[in-house]
Design an enzyme around this catalytic site. Structure first.
Site, PDB file in Angstrom:
ATOM      1  N   ARG A 183      23.301  -0.144  16.136  1.00 49.38           N
ATOM      2  CA  ARG A 183      22.614   0.993  15.525  1.00 49.38           C
ATOM      3  C   ARG A 183      22.097   0.610  14.139  1.00 49.38           C
ATOM      4  O   ARG A 183      22.582  -0.339  13.522  1.00 49.38           O
ATOM      5  CB  ARG A 183      23.541   2.206  15.463  1.00 49.38           C
ATOM      6  CG  ARG A 183      24.831   2.009  14.687  1.00 49.38           C
ATOM      7  CD  ARG A 183      25.743   3.218  14.839  1.00 49.38           C
ATOM      8  NE  ARG A 183      26.843   3.174  13.882  1.00 49.38           N
ATOM      9  CZ  ARG A 183      27.741   4.146  13.726  1.00 49.38           C
ATOM     10  NH1 ARG A 183      27.641   5.243  14.461  1.00 49.38           N
ATOM     11  NH2 ARG A 183      28.703   4.035  12.835  1.00 49.38           N
TER      12      ARG A 183
ATOM     13  N   ARG B  97      28.127   7.296   2.860  1.00 42.96           N
ATOM     14  CA  ARG B  97      28.382   8.716   3.130  1.00 42.96           C
ATOM     15  C   ARG B  97      29.027   9.369   1.912  1.00 42.96           C
ATOM     16  O   ARG B  97      29.396   8.689   0.960  1.00 42.96           O
ATOM     17  CB  ARG B  97      29.359   8.849   4.311  1.00 42.96           C
ATOM     18  CG  ARG B  97      28.988   8.040   5.542  1.00 42.96           C
ATOM     19  CD  ARG B  97      30.048   6.968   5.851  1.00 42.96           C
ATOM     20  NE  ARG B  97      29.605   6.060   6.923  1.00 42.96           N
ATOM     21  CZ  ARG B  97      29.709   6.346   8.194  1.00 42.96           C
ATOM     22  NH1 ARG B  97      30.261   7.478   8.560  1.00 42.96           N
ATOM     23  NH2 ARG B  97      29.270   5.505   9.102  1.00 42.96           N
TER      24      ARG B  97
ATOM     25  N   ASP C 187      32.930  12.154   5.833  1.00 40.88           N
ATOM     26  CA  ASP C 187      32.516  10.778   6.135  1.00 40.88           C
ATOM     27  C   ASP C 187      31.372  10.739   7.142  1.00 40.88           C
ATOM     28  O   ASP C 187      30.806   9.679   7.396  1.00 40.88           O
ATOM     29  CB  ASP C 187      33.693   9.945   6.651  1.00 40.88           C
ATOM     30  CG  ASP C 187      33.991  10.209   8.116  1.00 40.88           C
ATOM     31  OD1 ASP C 187      33.943  11.388   8.514  1.00 40.88           O
ATOM     32  OD2 ASP C 187      34.260   9.255   8.859  1.00 40.88           O
TER      33      ASP C 187
END
Length: 454
Positions: free
Chosen positions: A131, A138, A208
């Site tokens: 990905r 985050r 997160d």
């Protein structure tokens, strides 16, 4: 088995040495501080530069243990990997900021999983998703440093993030952290409004899982709402419904409050006051964006006093009649003014459901009167405009489930089919219609469940 494709994101690898691992540390999990609670299965390979000159970070999810795996195996299974692979791409083509997926690799090596945490452990096939995102930082990435008192590292990381991803902010600006926070607050409000516009529920909105770049990341037990229901919860692990779709905006606010706590050590007293005012405006920004989007979904041009009433009235009817969220708006995009006037909804199952409401005629009169005042706007213009914002196809759970069952038997034909169809979600496609992707969901779909287990 290997499945990959090129959407203009294959490019030259720049380097692979700047970081070996990235920890998915959940700081605020279901509302409680957890310190460090990552499943630790994400390997950050490095960055690459694509043909457009864009810098992306590559990450393997489910490739094995990292220093943060704790007692976990760091692996992922086919069912979760297929869902992330398909949904990240589906969201991109819906126009919603998101991480991307470049490939899916399936292994014959077994992985043990208790899918619903009921003691029923089974062997499943492992899988790895490659990905991509501009950044994987985050809210939790800053929380963990602030909470542990590593303030120099917190400043260094903030400066790096600002330099790399918020280039409009000058590093010598004494207000840089306040401007950064203000940007994240506003963009998060916009992102969640976009989620709501397509009925997307993230499922696990922990700190997160909220990107500092305000993109959709970490596709776990997500779901696209079918029957309109503000209490829709896609995640069976969420017993209290904390992350139900109707609560996502408030959870976003909660996470931004935690971000402010994390930034407080590097803000002056005056900046903290200003940041609280920024946060106070979050709901206003979100409501403004929701209003804009849903007006567009209904084809309304300009601004009139009763627009909010028309939107709220329709959503209440949808809730009462359990009307399908996606297809109700889509069929309203496709129906002509004449059909609306005559209530001719032949082969429009979602509008038929909606029209069964006892107040439908009252709403319809109000809606058509509003449309009639858009004098420079033809009916065809309205339809074309609405079809550009109301998708005909979304990744419904039953579609992902059907593709996953075949993938577990080495048949990726349906995964590829879905990938192609979801790449053009606003265009009516013969193959998708034949597969029933815009039809009433099958009965067996009602029993499907998705959990945090992957």
């Amino acid at each position: 088995m290997f499945l990959s494709y090129d959407r203009g994101i294959n490019v030259n690898l720049c380097y692979t040495s700047h970081c070996a691992f990235v920890n998915e540390n959940v700081q605020n999990k279901f509302g409680y501080w957890a310190g460090q609670l990552g499943d630790g299965r994400a390997h950050l390979l490095g960055q690459y530069l694509n043909r457009r000159g864009e810098l992306w970070e590559l990450q393997l999810k489910g490739s094995g243990k990292t220093p943060y795996s704790r007692s976990g195996d760091g692996r992922a299974v086919i069912r979760s990997s297929v869902r992330e692979f398909l949904c990240s791409e589906a969201m991109y083509f819906l126009g919603i900021p998101t991480s991307r997926a470049a490939s899916l690799i399936v292994s014959d090596e077994p992985v043990l999983r208790d899918q619903f945490y009921n003691g029923n452990v089974k062997k499943e096939r492992g899988a790895v998703v490659l990905r991509l995102a501009k950044s994987w930082f985050r809210i939790g990435s800053l929380e963990i440093l602030s909470e542990s008192g590593e303030l120099d590292l917190l400043r260094n990381l903030l400066n790096f993030i600002i330099k790399e991803h918020f280039s409009f902010i000058r590093l010598d600006d004494p207000e840089k952290y306040l401007v950064f926070y203000s940007t994240v607050v506003n963009e998060t409000a916009h992102l969640i409004a976009q989620w709501m516009s397509v009925g997307f529920a993230h499922g696990v909105c922990n700190t997160d899982n909220f990107s500092l770049l305000s993109i959709t990341i970490d596709y776990g037990p997500f779901g696209f709402m079918e029957s309109y229901d503000p209490n829709f919860v896609p995640n069976t692990s969420d017993d209290e419904g904390r992350y139900r779709i109707g609560a996502q905006a408030e959870v976003g606010l909660f996470n931004l409050e935690k971000l402010l706590v994390a930034l407080s050590p590097v803000l002056t007293q005056e900046q903290k006051k200003q940041a609280k005012l920024v946060l106070k405006d979050y709901r206003k920004v979100y409501q403004m964006r929701i209003h804009q989007i849903f007006k567009a979904k209904l084809g309304l041009v300009g601004e009139e006093e009763d627009d909010n009433v028309i939107i709220a009235f329709m959503l209440k009817m949808m809730e009462d009649t359990h009307s399908d969220f996606t297809m109700t708006f889509r069929e309203l995009s496709e129906v002509s003014a004449n059909q609306l006037h005559n209530r001719n909804f032949t082969q429009m199952w979602a509008l038929e459901d909606l029209s069964s409401h006892k107040l439908f005629s009252d709403w319809l009169n109000m809606y058509m009167l509003r449309l009639s005042r858009q004098q420079s706007d033809s009916d065809l213009d309205r339809q074309h405009r609405m079809k550009r914002i109301n998708p005909r196809y979304i990744l419904r759970n039953w579609m992902a489930e059907s593709a996953t069952r075949k993938a577990e038997k080495n048949d990726f034909s349906e995964v590829e089919l879905l990938l192609n169809i979801l790449s053009s979600p606003f265009v009516t496609q013969a193959t998708a219609e034949k597969m029933g992707f815009a039809a009433r969901p099958p009965r067996w779909a009602r029993s499907l469940k998705v959990s945090c287990s992957s």
